[in-house]
Design an enzyme around this catalytic site. Structure first.
Site, PDB file in Angstrom:
ATOM      1  N   TYR B 107     107.587  77.401  53.373  1.00 15.10           N
ATOM      2  CA  TYR B 107     108.001  78.516  52.556  1.00 15.10           C
ATOM      3  C   TYR B 107     106.621  78.880  51.852  1.00 15.10           C
ATOM      4  CZ  TYR B 107     109.462  80.753  48.314  1.00 15.10           C
ATOM      5  OH  TYR B 107     109.545  81.843  47.396  1.00 15.10           O
ATOM      6  N   ASP B 152     110.248  80.714  55.912  1.00 16.75           N
ATOM      7  CA  ASP B 152     110.054  81.935  55.009  1.00 16.75           C
ATOM      8  C   ASP B 152     108.587  82.404  55.029  1.00 16.75           C
ATOM      9  OD1 ASP B 152     109.947  83.925  53.296  1.00 16.75           O
ATOM     10  OD2 ASP B 152     111.187  83.434  51.826  1.00 16.75           O
ATOM     11  N   ASN B 154     107.328  84.903  54.037  1.00 16.30           N
ATOM     12  CA  ASN B 154     107.041  86.175  53.019  1.00 16.30           C
ATOM     13  C   ASN B 154     106.159  87.153  53.442  1.00 16.30           C
ATOM     14  OD1 ASN B 154     108.881  85.945  50.635  1.00 16.30           O
ATOM     15  ND2 ASN B 154     108.009  84.079  50.126  1.00 16.30           N
ATOM     16  N   HIS B 261     118.189  85.757  51.856  1.00 13.14           N
ATOM     17  CA  HIS B 261     117.766  85.831  53.189  1.00 13.14           C
ATOM     18  C   HIS B 261     119.118  85.496  53.978  1.00 13.14           C
ATOM     19  CE1 HIS B 261     113.448  85.425  52.496  1.00 13.14           C
ATOM     20  NE2 HIS B 261     113.713  85.012  51.291  1.00 13.14           N
TER      21      HIS B 261
END
Lengths: 270, 270
Positions: B107, B152, B154, B261
């Site tokens: 993450y 993720d 990002n 998501h």
DNA sequence: GTCCTTGAAG
DNA sequence: CTTCAAGGAC
């Protein structure tokens, strides 16, 4: 004057619990439903959900965050103007005319933990509110008005209105200074405490069980905080139905995501 | 080495959404589910709910409040020890061995609003984390390890990973400094970006839609922030199933109380 | 918009 | 235990 079913329920957030109310209304079918602790502003009241329950008339007195009272009714409500009995204007009181009755809906302050007005401003506020209520109904007694008072009074007045009289004498909601102040109000208007007119004084009656108890039903440490009072002018209508006309829906306390208060219902005669 | 279905999903609070996950798992039947933003401490992970979904093996790396990653698996997980790739030890990374694959679950920090590390410490943190990841996989490249990276990230790396390349060039998640840093990581390990190996580069692909949009589906201002990457040693297994083996469950974004998501799934060959 | 935390309040 | 309100984060 038609007969109708009056209910009072501290709902502890009406937005969160509109579906719970709908469930209950479909079973209990109240005509006039007085709510306390709606915890929303007037414009946030879920009127649509209440319309779907069959209510067409509303009197909402809310504010942001805390407290707030509301009346939803199947009969027309006549707005009598606010008397602002709460010294702090905290949306704790409202009144309307309905079917010949001047209905007052109260959410009296809980009063905090410490039962000493000198060190606990919440408790002082509660006592001050009670004094104001007493003075108000004393001043109006000569009119002999058709008053019905309902709501969460946050006081369990009598011995068997709490699970342990002895253990609660120093606990806010059952201290002598509170129960005596409530009794003075009752005498000021010569009100009938409907539950205790219909249920023997030595029978335990509760309308509230703390969220904090692990098993509210098993421990059954309840208190009778929610009341319906009738002035002499409507005493007969209020008591006409006898014991069967009055009911505290204790079971609702065990429903999914409940309020900590159970709804209290009285069938009022025509 | 058996074939298995790998999934990655930023769940935005696993406690709140365990029922949503159960719904989705009953349809998608993943064998190994990598979660991000679990937002709970290890002992708060709703393991029982995941056991009921059929998962028997867990590797949870959570912390209080923010971030946190977890892997739930139907196949045994071998704990490889934490590498602590996150410079701040914020429960943003974990790795395990599963079915011959060294699986890393990431993450990566969102990075705040201002894409300037000099004035935005969050963005600096994001770039620093990316640098560390690059150095780590560069150092390990010679081993030719069977790496799969998911999570993720990002970052939406390519033009058609965002709804408007031009409008997002200065928006954190699609700035050149980020997409270039991500590309350096990719090259450091010679990773295959599975989605883009299987879907033409000029086709829009998203895995995230902001909660803030009024109508996420209609506006469709999505970004591809969630990724599955495969190192050369597992490239064939990862791509063996072809286009049909890969799926982003966009519909799940429209379910009741969704994560922002969508889950991303890849069937990995045996 | 949605979530978490904290703190107040019940 | 449960609610609401801030404030921060995404």
């Amino acid at each position: 004057m038609t007969a109708f079913t009056l209910a009072s329920w501290n709902i502890n957030s009406v937005r969160l619990r509109a579906p719970l109310v709908a469930d209950w209304v479909s079973q209990a079918d109240p005509d006039v439903l007085c709510l306390q602790e709606i915890k929303c502003q007037n414009e946030q009241f879920p009127e649509e959900a209440f319309r779907e329950m069959g209510f067409r008339h509303f009197h909402v007195r809310g504010q942001k965050g805390m407290h707030g009272v509301a009346i939803a009714s199947k009969f027309p409500l006549e707005d009598l103007g606010d008397e602002d009995l709460c010294p702090r204007a905290e949306a704790r009181h409202q009144r309307v005319m309905v079917e010949g009755i001047e209905l007052h809906n109260f959410y009296i302050p809980a009063g905090g933990d410490e039962p000493d007005p000198a060190i606990n401003p919440r408790f002082a506020h509660k006592l001050g509110f009670l004094d104001r209520i007493e003075a108000y109904f004393k001043a109006r007694a000569a009119e002999n008005p058709p008053l019905v008072l309902v709501g969460d009074f946050n006081i369990a007045p009598y011995e068997h209105d709490v699970w342990s009289h002895k253990q609660l004498l120093k606990v806010v909601s059952h201290t002598p200074v509170e129960t005596e102040a409530l009794e003075r109000i009752r005498q000021a208007g010569d009100f009938a405490d409907v539950a205790r007119e219909l249920i023997p004084m030595d029978e335990k009656v509760y309308s509230w069980w703390s969220y904090r108890a692990r098993d509210w039903k098993k421990a059954n440490r309840g208190r009778r905080l929610d009341h319906i009072w009738a002035a002499p002018a409507v005493r007969e209508r209020a008591l006409a139905g006898g014991r069967d006309a009055f009911r505290i829906w204790e079971d609702v306390r065990g429903w999914e995501k409940p309020s900590d208060h159970a709804p209290v219902v009285l069938r009022i005669g025509g």
